[in-house]
Motif scaffolding. Structure first.
Motif, PDB file in Angstrom:
ATOM      1  N   THR A 298      33.267  38.277  34.127  1.00 40.67           N
ATOM      2  CA  THR A 298      33.592  39.187  35.234  1.00 40.67           C
ATOM      3  C   THR A 298      35.080  39.487  35.184  1.00 40.67           C
ATOM      4  O   THR A 298      35.899  38.750  35.726  1.00 40.67           O
TER       5      THR A 298
ATOM      6  N   PRO B 177      37.877  43.123  34.466  1.00 43.31           N
ATOM      7  CA  PRO B 177      37.932  44.587  34.283  1.00 43.31           C
ATOM      8  C   PRO B 177      37.635  44.964  32.824  1.00 43.31           C
ATOM      9  O   PRO B 177      38.009  44.246  31.892  1.00 43.31           O
ATOM     10  N   GLU B 178      36.959  46.069  32.669  1.00 44.48           N
ATOM     11  CA  GLU B 178      36.537  46.513  31.328  1.00 44.48           C
ATOM     12  C   GLU B 178      37.717  46.710  30.384  1.00 44.48           C
ATOM     13  O   GLU B 178      37.624  46.407  29.207  1.00 44.48           O
ATOM     14  N   TYR B 179      38.837  47.202  30.893  1.00 45.12           N
ATOM     15  CA  TYR B 179      39.996  47.448  30.018  1.00 45.12           C
ATOM     16  C   TYR B 179      40.551  46.141  29.449  1.00 45.12           C
ATOM     17  O   TYR B 179      41.137  46.140  28.372  1.00 45.12           O
TER      18      TYR B 179
END
Length: 156
Positions: free
Chosen positions: A150, A152-154
């Motif tokens: 969990t 952030p995608e970046y």
């Protein structure tokens, strides 16, 4: 295969069909199946544990699901190997049998990186290296843990 094809049917099961030579591939109908969900694997593992009266912990079954990566054959082999080797299925025993870096250590490495504690992350990474895990093993587990983390995608 050509001699007995009128009376016999052949079934080859593999994870990577490119490893079967072209002459055999050309004589076969290739059926591709998707990976099983964690829920499907867990259901079958619980049935096996109940029928075989195996001693297990929930974290052990989670570890088997993690190492199997959607492959039921691999999950059952890991279950059997862990039971035969240790008599009890828990995460520690599963990762010993499967010889993979423990995902909790890898998760700690990722958390340290996110908190910019690179020294601590490097210590844990060096610890895995000293335990004898190859760079490929470590990177594979980092990828699988990062995929489900969990964050952030970046950052992934």
């Amino acid at each position: 295969m050509e001699i007995y094809s009128s009376t016999t049917r052949f079934c080859l099961a593999c994870n990577n069909s490119e490893k079967i030579i072209e002459p055999i591939q050309s004589r076969c109908a290739i059926l591709r199946y998707s990976k099983l969900s964690d829920k499907q694997i867990l259901k079958r593992l619980l049935e096996i544990c109940e029928l075989e009266k195996l001693s297990y912990a929930d974290d052990g079954l989670e570890a088997i699901i993690f190492t199997a990566q959607g492959d039921m054959r691999q999950a059952i082999n890991n279950l059997q190997s862990t039971h035969n080797g240790f008599g009890h299925i828990n995460s520690e025993n599963v990762f010993k049998v499967c010889d993979e870096p423990h995902p909790l250590i890898v998760k700690q490495i990722l958390e340290n990186c996110m908190e910019q504690k690179l020294e601590e992350a490097m210590k844990l990474l060096a610890h895995l290296w000293k335990l004898g895990y190859s760079a490929e093993d470590i990177i594979n587990v980092i990828f699988r843990v990062c995929k489900n983390a969990t964050m952030p995608e970046y950052l992934k």
